[in-house]
Design an enzyme around this catalytic site. Structure first.
Site, mmCIF file in Angstrom:
data_model
loop_
_atom_site.group_PDB
_atom_site.id
_atom_site.type_symbol
_atom_site.label_atom_id
_atom_site.label_comp_id
_atom_site.label_asym_id
_atom_site.label_seq_id
_atom_site.Cartn_x
_atom_site.Cartn_y
_atom_site.Cartn_z
ATOM 1 N N GLU A 81 0.767 -1.215 -0.037
ATOM 2 C CA GLU A 81 -0.087 -0.052 0.018
ATOM 3 C C GLU A 81 0.884 1.325 -0.008
ATOM 4 O OE1 GLU A 81 -2.652 0.734 3.449
ATOM 5 O OE2 GLU A 81 -3.674 2.194 2.282
ATOM 6 N N CYS A 85 2.862 10.083 -1.265
ATOM 7 C CA CYS A 85 3.763 10.091 -2.563
ATOM 8 C C CYS A 85 3.793 11.601 -2.746
ATOM 9 C CB CYS A 85 2.912 9.258 -3.655
ATOM 10 S SG CYS A 85 3.487 10.155 -5.414
ATOM 11 N N GLN A 92 7.724 20.095 -9.193
ATOM 12 C CA GLN A 92 7.028 19.168 -9.900
ATOM 13 C C GLN A 92 6.745 19.244 -11.174
ATOM 14 O OE1 GLN A 92 3.109 19.813 -7.539
ATOM 15 N NE2 GLN A 92 3.931 19.070 -5.752
ATOM 16 N N TYR A 123 -7.174 15.239 -6.763
ATOM 17 C CA TYR A 123 -6.509 15.808 -7.572
ATOM 18 C C TYR A 123 -5.230 15.024 -7.995
ATOM 19 C CZ TYR A 123 -4.375 17.219 -3.141
ATOM 20 O OH TYR A 123 -3.952 17.281 -1.979
ATOM 21 N N ALA A 124 -5.212 13.949 -7.211
ATOM 22 C CA ALA A 124 -3.865 13.252 -7.757
ATOM 23 C C ALA A 124 -4.188 11.879 -8.704
ATOM 24 C CB ALA A 124 -2.989 12.594 -6.457
ATOM 25 N N ILE A 125 -5.469 11.573 -8.920
ATOM 26 C CA ILE A 125 -6.115 10.583 -9.505
ATOM 27 C C ILE A 125 -5.387 10.582 -10.862
ATOM 28 C CG2 ILE A 125 -7.903 9.341 -10.741
ATOM 29 C CD1 ILE A 125 -9.555 10.263 -8.293
ATOM 30 N N GLY A 126 -5.245 11.738 -11.688
ATOM 31 C CA GLY A 126 -4.742 12.027 -13.057
ATOM 32 C C GLY A 126 -3.238 11.607 -12.830
HETATM 33 N N1 ACO Z 1 -3.342 15.413 -12.263
HETATM 34 C C1 ACO Z 1 -3.178 15.261 -13.828
HETATM 35 N N2 ACO Z 1 -2.037 14.911 -14.167
HETATM 36 C C2 ACO Z 1 -0.890 15.090 -13.166
HETATM 37 C C3 ACO Z 1 -0.907 15.500 -11.832
HETATM 38 C C4 ACO Z 1 -2.211 15.570 -11.607
HETATM 39 N N3 ACO Z 1 -2.374 16.228 -10.081
HETATM 40 N N4 ACO Z 1 0.148 15.486 -11.365
HETATM 41 C C5 ACO Z 1 0.971 15.241 -12.524
HETATM 42 N N5 ACO Z 1 0.276 14.921 -13.638
HETATM 43 C C6 ACO Z 1 0.889 14.451 -14.547
HETATM 44 C C7 ACO Z 1 1.667 15.120 -15.350
HETATM 45 O O1 ACO Z 1 1.436 16.293 -16.189
HETATM 46 C C8 ACO Z 1 2.818 14.221 -16.217
HETATM 47 O O2 ACO Z 1 2.022 13.861 -17.514
HETATM 48 P P1 ACO Z 1 2.859 13.479 -18.667
HETATM 49 O O3 ACO Z 1 3.624 12.284 -18.448
HETATM 50 O O4 ACO Z 1 1.891 13.484 -19.994
HETATM 51 O O5 ACO Z 1 3.921 14.662 -18.982
HETATM 52 C C9 ACO Z 1 2.628 12.811 -15.481
HETATM 53 O O6 ACO Z 1 1.446 13.007 -14.478
HETATM 54 C C10 ACO Z 1 3.713 12.749 -14.381
HETATM 55 O O7 ACO Z 1 4.106 13.681 -13.972
HETATM 56 P P2 ACO Z 1 5.435 13.974 -13.039
HETATM 57 O O8 ACO Z 1 6.171 15.073 -13.434
HETATM 58 O O9 ACO Z 1 6.076 12.685 -13.147
HETATM 59 O O10 ACO Z 1 4.863 14.141 -11.536
HETATM 60 P P3 ACO Z 1 5.279 15.130 -10.488
HETATM 61 O O11 ACO Z 1 6.776 15.000 -10.262
HETATM 62 O O12 ACO Z 1 4.599 16.176 -10.628
HETATM 63 O O13 ACO Z 1 4.623 14.338 -9.188
HETATM 64 C C11 ACO Z 1 2.662 14.411 -7.702
HETATM 65 C C12 ACO Z 1 3.282 14.404 -9.090
HETATM 66 C C13 ACO Z 1 3.663 13.414 -6.751
HETATM 67 C C14 ACO Z 1 1.255 14.093 -7.803
HETATM 68 C C15 ACO Z 1 2.857 15.891 -7.290
HETATM 69 O O14 ACO Z 1 2.314 16.725 -8.243
HETATM 70 C C16 ACO Z 1 2.839 16.106 -5.799
HETATM 71 O O15 ACO Z 1 3.446 16.003 -4.964
HETATM 72 N N6 ACO Z 1 1.713 16.671 -5.587
HETATM 73 C C17 ACO Z 1 1.291 17.092 -4.260
HETATM 74 C C18 ACO Z 1 0.861 15.899 -3.382
HETATM 75 C C19 ACO Z 1 -0.028 14.840 -3.912
HETATM 76 O O16 ACO Z 1 -0.952 15.186 -4.313
HETATM 77 N N7 ACO Z 1 0.276 13.410 -3.586
HETATM 78 C C20 ACO Z 1 -0.468 12.684 -4.079
HETATM 79 C C21 ACO Z 1 -1.458 12.086 -2.810
HETATM 80 S S1 ACO Z 1 -2.528 10.761 -2.791
HETATM 81 C C22 ACO Z 1 -1.099 9.778 -1.770
HETATM 82 O O17 ACO Z 1 -0.033 10.352 -1.584
HETATM 83 C C23 ACO Z 1 -1.529 8.350 -1.815
#
Ligand code: ACO
Length: 169
Positions: A81, A85, A92, A123-126
């Site tokens: 699990e 993340c 980002q 907001y992280a589903i994508g």
């Molecule tokens: N919604 C839709 N698409 C997204 C999102 C999002 N919130 N975040 C990233 N993506 C896309 C990017 O555009 C990219 O797409 P591409 O491959 O077509 O270019 C792809 O996902 C991967 O992007 P990365 O640059 O590898 O991701 P990043 O380093 O930005 O990390 C993360 C993503 C971890 C969600 C970051 O945005 C973050 O820390 N967000 C805030 C914390 C958060 O929400 N964490 C997840 C919560 S749920 C949990 O922890 C279980």
């Protein structure tokens, strides 16, 4: 850049890194209670994979955490699990989140994990979809029932990890 696995093995250098990971998760996941984050990050059964950067301000051994994934493997049931993340706000959408997940999948495959599951924030589903996670759960319920808690704020998602795919290539 450095990639490393950190667990609470009691060593001072590990604890220093876990404190930094706890701060990153607390900052990036503000809705999560800080005490809950601390409890899981320091739990000895949890594993955290971290991307670290040399701190430009100190130019020395002091490191900046770019991102991390903290997860708990259930080796008997061959699943894990993902608890937290996060990637630092200033780093980002540069691919670090993908890199982290691929390394976690590789470590999972190496250690016999077949499924990763997580409760994704809306907001992280994508992001999770792009990492191969789906809302339809294929893992038999009997394998995870009672081991993971229901969590109101999120959507349960799953990713199957194929043992012979190299996700880091
Ligand atoms: N919604 C839709 N698409 C997204 C999102 C999002 N919130 N975040 C990233 N993506 C896309 C990017 O555009 C990219 O797409 P591409 O491959 O077509 O270019 C792809 O996902 C991967 O992007 P990365 O640059 O590898 O991701 P990043 O380093 O930005 O990390 C993360 C993503 C971890 C969600 C970051 O945005 C973050 O820390 N967000 C805030 C914390 C958060 O929400 N964490 C997840 C919560 S749920 C949990 O922890 C279980």
């Amino acid at each position: 850049l450095k990639y490393m696995m950190v667990t609470n093995d009691g060593k001072p250098e590990s604890l220093i890194k876990l404190v930094a990971l706890k701060s990153l998760f607390s900052k990036q996941l503000p809705k999560m209670p800080r005490a809950y984050i601390a409890r899981l990050v320091f739990d000895r059964r949890h594993v955290s994979l971290a991307i670290l950067n040399e701190n430009p301000a100190t130019k020395d051994t002091d490191e900046e955490v770019i991102g991390s994934i903290c997860y708990r493997p259930f080796y008997d049931m061959k699943f894990a699990e993902i608890a937290f993340c996060a990637v630092n706000a200033s780093h980002q959408v540069k691919g670090y989140g993908t890199k982290l997940m691929n390394l976690v999948k590789r470590e999972g495959a190496r250690t016999g994990i077949e499924y990763f599951i997580t409760y994704a924030d809306n907001y992280a589903i994508g992001y999770f979809k792009k990492q191969g996670f789906s809302k339809s759960i294929a893992m038999p319920k009997g394998r995870y029932q009672g081991l993971i808690k229901d969590y109101d704020g999120g959507t349960m998602m799953e990713c199957y990890v194929h043992p012979s795919i190299d996700y880091t290539r």
